[in-house]
Write an enzyme that holds these catalytic residues in place. Structure first.
Site, short mmCIF file in Angstrom:
data_model
loop_
_atom_site.label_atom_id
_atom_site.label_comp_id
_atom_site.label_asym_id
_atom_site.label_seq_id
_atom_site.Cartn_x
_atom_site.Cartn_y
_atom_site.Cartn_z
N ALA A 100 0.85 -1.17 0.11
CA ALA A 100 -0.12 -0.03 0.24
C ALA A 100 0.97 1.48 -0.14
O ALA A 100 0.52 2.31 -0.69
CB ALA A 100 -1.03 0.15 1.31
N HIS A 101 2.12 1.18 0.54
CA HIS A 101 2.88 2.32 0.83
C HIS A 101 4.31 1.66 0.77
O HIS A 101 4.45 0.65 1.17
CB HIS A 101 2.69 3.30 2.17
CG HIS A 101 1.31 3.71 2.78
ND1 HIS A 101 1.23 4.02 3.73
CD2 HIS A 101 0.31 3.89 1.86
CE1 HIS A 101 -0.03 4.36 3.91
NE2 HIS A 101 -0.64 4.33 2.63
N ASN A 102 5.22 2.51 0.24
CA ASN A 102 6.58 2.07 0.16
C ASN A 102 7.45 3.51 0.37
O ASN A 102 7.25 4.33 -0.37
CB ASN A 102 6.86 1.29 -1.00
CG ASN A 102 8.18 0.65 -0.97
OD1 ASN A 102 8.85 0.79 0.09
ND2 ASN A 102 8.45 0.06 -2.06
N PHE A 113 7.86 -0.80 3.69
CA PHE A 113 6.51 -0.69 3.05
C PHE A 113 5.29 -1.29 4.16
O PHE A 113 5.77 -1.94 5.03
CB PHE A 113 6.66 -1.60 1.78
CG PHE A 113 7.18 -2.98 1.90
CD1 PHE A 113 8.71 -3.03 1.88
CD2 PHE A 113 6.54 -4.14 2.10
CE1 PHE A 113 9.26 -4.23 1.93
CE2 PHE A 113 7.01 -5.25 2.19
CZ PHE A 113 8.20 -5.40 2.05
N VAL A 114 4.18 -0.90 3.66
CA VAL A 114 3.14 -1.46 4.48
C VAL A 114 2.31 -2.56 3.45
O VAL A 114 2.06 -2.16 2.32
CB VAL A 114 2.24 -0.33 4.76
CG1 VAL A 114 0.98 -1.06 5.58
CG2 VAL A 114 2.87 0.54 5.97
#
Lengths: 155, 165
Positions: A100-102, A113-114
């Protein structure tokens, strides 16, 4: 990812961002109500939200779901990526929809990251996939206790 | 009120209809109701119930923190005594410059830290000053700490459900 200049926001934009980080009303005409509280019109408010979303000043506007209460999982994870492989590994990691995020960070563990999945099982599968695709060990940091989460920042 | 439960069919459809954002029209809940084939009252009641139970954190905007001037983002990490982490985490989480604060597992020997606090600031010096404030609050309960500044956003999309075919 682009980083729009803060100076491109005027005073009303900033007041809108701050107001929209509070509780958005669940009433028939919520934009009209928020616009009135800001001393502007519904049309102007809608146009400015649209413009800030397009300019990516706002990454999102809408309900923020607490996915863990809905059965899903969020897990923070990290990799120690050799510098010469950074671009290639970024591409492989970002290719997974579960990422989702990095963020690149300054540390031996330089990629954070998530992983976000609809079910708890999805996390282990995504972790194995990243290890197989990159040949690197995934360090997983699932939260044990949440003390505070509030992404609100004053514009 | 806080327990986990899988979304029912209506809730799942409501999530899918709004995960990209709330419609930017004068009557957004009416539009969602139309799309979902239910009444606007049902949409509003369910959203209110999900807020009440914490299944929705809030309805609102997520600013790009760079765009609103927070160009420095430091993930501060702390090795604190497990016996005191609940008290310490509550203390640090209350600071107004901390946007997230969690206990996470250590990964020894590579990673000795168990308390994570994300700090945003208008520049690195501000973030580092905040880190000093945290260090002072933790005092001798903290054995060591580090701060990992972000130097690039490589991806930011958020969770997407129900659209993977």
């Amino acid at each position: 990812m682009s980083r729009p200049a803060p100076s491109s926001l005027d005073e009303l934009d900033r007041r809108i961002i701050n107001a929209l980080q509070g509780g958005f009303p669940i009433v028939d005409e919520p934009y009209r109500q928020v616009a009135a509280s800001l001393g502007t019109t519904e049309t102007e408010l809608l146009a400015r939200i649209q413009r800030m979303l397009e300019a990516r000043v706002l990454t999102r506007f809408g309900p923020m779901f607490q996915i863990e209460r809905l059965g899903g999982r969020f897990v923070l994870a990290a990799l120690a990526v050799p510098e010469e492989r950074f671009a290639e590994v970024t591409e492989r990691v970002n290719a997974l929809p579960e990422v989702a995020h990095n963020y690149r960070r300054e540390h031996a563990l330089n990629m954070w990251f998530v992983l976000a999945t609809e079910t708890p099982d999805g996390i282990a599968a995504a972790t194995r996939r990243i290890e197989a695709d990159t040949g690197l060990k995934v360090f997983a940091f699932p939260k044990l206790q949440e003390f505070f989460v509030d992404m609100r920042l004053k514009a | 009120m806080n327990e986990t439960a899988l979304p029912d069919d209506f809730e799942r459809r409501l999530i899918i209809a709004t995960q990209a954002g709330l419609p930017l029209v004068p009557r957004p809940y009416d539009l969602l109701a139309e799309q979902l084939g239910v009444s606007a009252e049902a949409v509003k009641a369910r959203l209110a119930a999900m807020l009440e139970s914490g299944r929705i954190r809030r309805i609102g905007a997520v600013p790009n923190h760079y765009a609103i001037g927070y160009t420095a983002n430091g993930m501060s990490v702390w090795d604190v005594d497990d016996a005191h982490i609940a008290r310490l985490g509550e203390t640090i989480g209350k600071l107004d410059f901390v946007t997230h604060c969690y206990e996470r597992p250590r990964a020894l020997p590579d990673w000795p830290y168990n308390l994570f606090a994300m700090v945003h600031g208008h520049d690195r010096a501000t973030v580092l000053a905040h880190i000093d404030e945290i260090a002072a609050l933790l005092g001798t309960d903290c054995r060591r700490h580090d701060v990992l500044f972000s130097t690039a956003i490589l991806k930011k999309t958020g969770l997407r459900i129900g659209n993977d075919g």
